[in-house]
Design a protein around this motif. Sequence first.
Motif, PDB file in Angstrom:
ATOM      1  N   GLY A 103       0.842  -1.189  -0.182  1.00 27.35           N
ATOM      2  CA  GLY A 103      -0.059   0.014  -0.017  1.00 27.35           C
ATOM      3  C   GLY A 103       0.837   1.079  -0.117  1.00 27.35           C
ATOM      4  N   TYR A 107       0.925   3.829  -3.208  1.00 23.98           N
ATOM      5  CA  TYR A 107       0.337   4.982  -2.999  1.00 23.98           C
ATOM      6  C   TYR A 107       1.044   6.066  -2.209  1.00 23.98           C
ATOM      7  N   GLY A 232      -2.483   9.713  -0.317  1.00 22.80           N
ATOM      8  CA  GLY A 232      -3.270   9.982  -1.480  1.00 22.80           C
ATOM      9  C   GLY A 232      -4.093  11.167  -0.915  1.00 22.80           C
ATOM     10  N   PHE A 240      -8.261   3.039  -1.744  1.00 23.84           N
ATOM     11  CA  PHE A 240      -6.877   2.938  -1.016  1.00 23.84           C
ATOM     12  C   PHE A 240      -7.057   1.454  -0.537  1.00 23.84           C
ATOM     13  N   THR A 244      -5.706  -1.982  -2.163  1.00 23.54           N
ATOM     14  CA  THR A 244      -4.524  -2.714  -1.513  1.00 23.54           C
ATOM     15  C   THR A 244      -5.036  -4.140  -1.135  1.00 23.54           C
TER      16      THR A 244
END
Length: 385
Positions: A103, A107, A232, A240, A244
């Motif tokens: 993750g 991101y 983000g 997200f 993920t």
Amino acid sequence: MENQILPSIQLTEEHLAVKEAARDFAQNELLPGVIDRDIASKFSKDLVKKMAEMGFMGMMVPTEYGGSGMDTLSYVLAMEEISKVDASAGVIMSVNNSLVCYGLLRYGTEEQKQKYLIPLASGQKLGAFCLSEPEAGSDATSQHTLAEDKGDYYLLNGTKNWITNGNSSDICLVIAQTHPELKHKGINCLIVEKGTEGFEIGKKEDKMGIRASDTHSLMFNDAKVAKNQRIGEDGFGFKFAMKTLNGGRIGIAAQALGIAAGAYELAVKYSKERKTFGRPISDHQAIQFKLAEMHTKIQAARLLVYKAACDKDQGLDYVESAAMAKLYASEVAMWVTTEAVQIHGGYGYVREFHVERMMRDAKITQIYEGTSEIQKLVIAREILK
Ligand code: CAA
């Protein structure tokens, strides 16, 4: 496309080396205390440190960010071997690798990668992924934890439930609602460090399986989190989490595959040793049919799991293949472990033969990172979109 349905899955020398290293590690380091850790519900920091030394805690992270720079297929191969022996070690590894490290890698900002990804991927620190709440499990958009925007920081209030690595993690990715009127589009993901004022560890769960992984509730009471800890854009948190989790589901599918394969191997071995009616039970067709079916289902699960990993590695969409792999491998794990206990008879019901633990461990793979029912929903939406 036809060539996406049936990829040729080639294991390179490197893949085989990773698989062998993970198998040796599992046999030498994880197997010796696995029953005791299960009974005592003991999370072992030492073993996590050893897994980190093997490069298993940030497998898909490039070396410049502290990881091993491997592909998803390598990760899946290692996860399968680890989980064959110790599914608790499997989930500790899975959450750190596919939810937290991946993750952040995918991101996070460069600053977040430098500060958090490097220690997480190299195994100096451990991560947790905090989405579930007392009233938000499958219905994950229904977040009650609030991250109020206070200008240059967020004020975090709420409770997270069933958090893997909850007590032992140093860094938590916390999903929380900032703009309730925007529903899931108002949700954010914040990086919260252990030790933040107002962040407390709640009760430890006394679980049926994966007992050597530590699962806690977490409480946030006016915890201040700086704005630059958000992953983000404002409102990206739910996307997200979902994006993920697609990768996380491949990790759990590999864990389920490992549990099934481990129980199957023990069942084959036992069936050749145990005699009834004057011959090994493997001579009886009743047992042979069970073994044949277990083997076939495991192989089918393996193909789905490896395909999902290859889809991710090849940059293809893997929402559906990850959900199919997770759905099927977890159902197979539950079925195979139950059959393995049956083959072991009375011995299967006691701890020292391992299969009863595997049966208990298998159950959670049908529940976490999206229940079997949620995987069916995801697959159906992909079919019908
Ligand atoms: N990949 C990418 N995006 C996704 C997605 C996916 N798999 N699933 C949903 N989304 C997106 C949708 O496209 C939608 O985006 P838009 O607003 O741009 O259209 C948005 O997310 C909301 O989705 P839905 O409108 O479909 O929302 P819903 O409420 O009808 O369904 C859900 C959402 C799929 C059921 C979701 O809540 C879900 O996956 N629930 C399961 C939660 C889960 O897996 N929890 C695991 C906890 S973590 C854990 O277990 C870790 C551990 O410790 C081991």
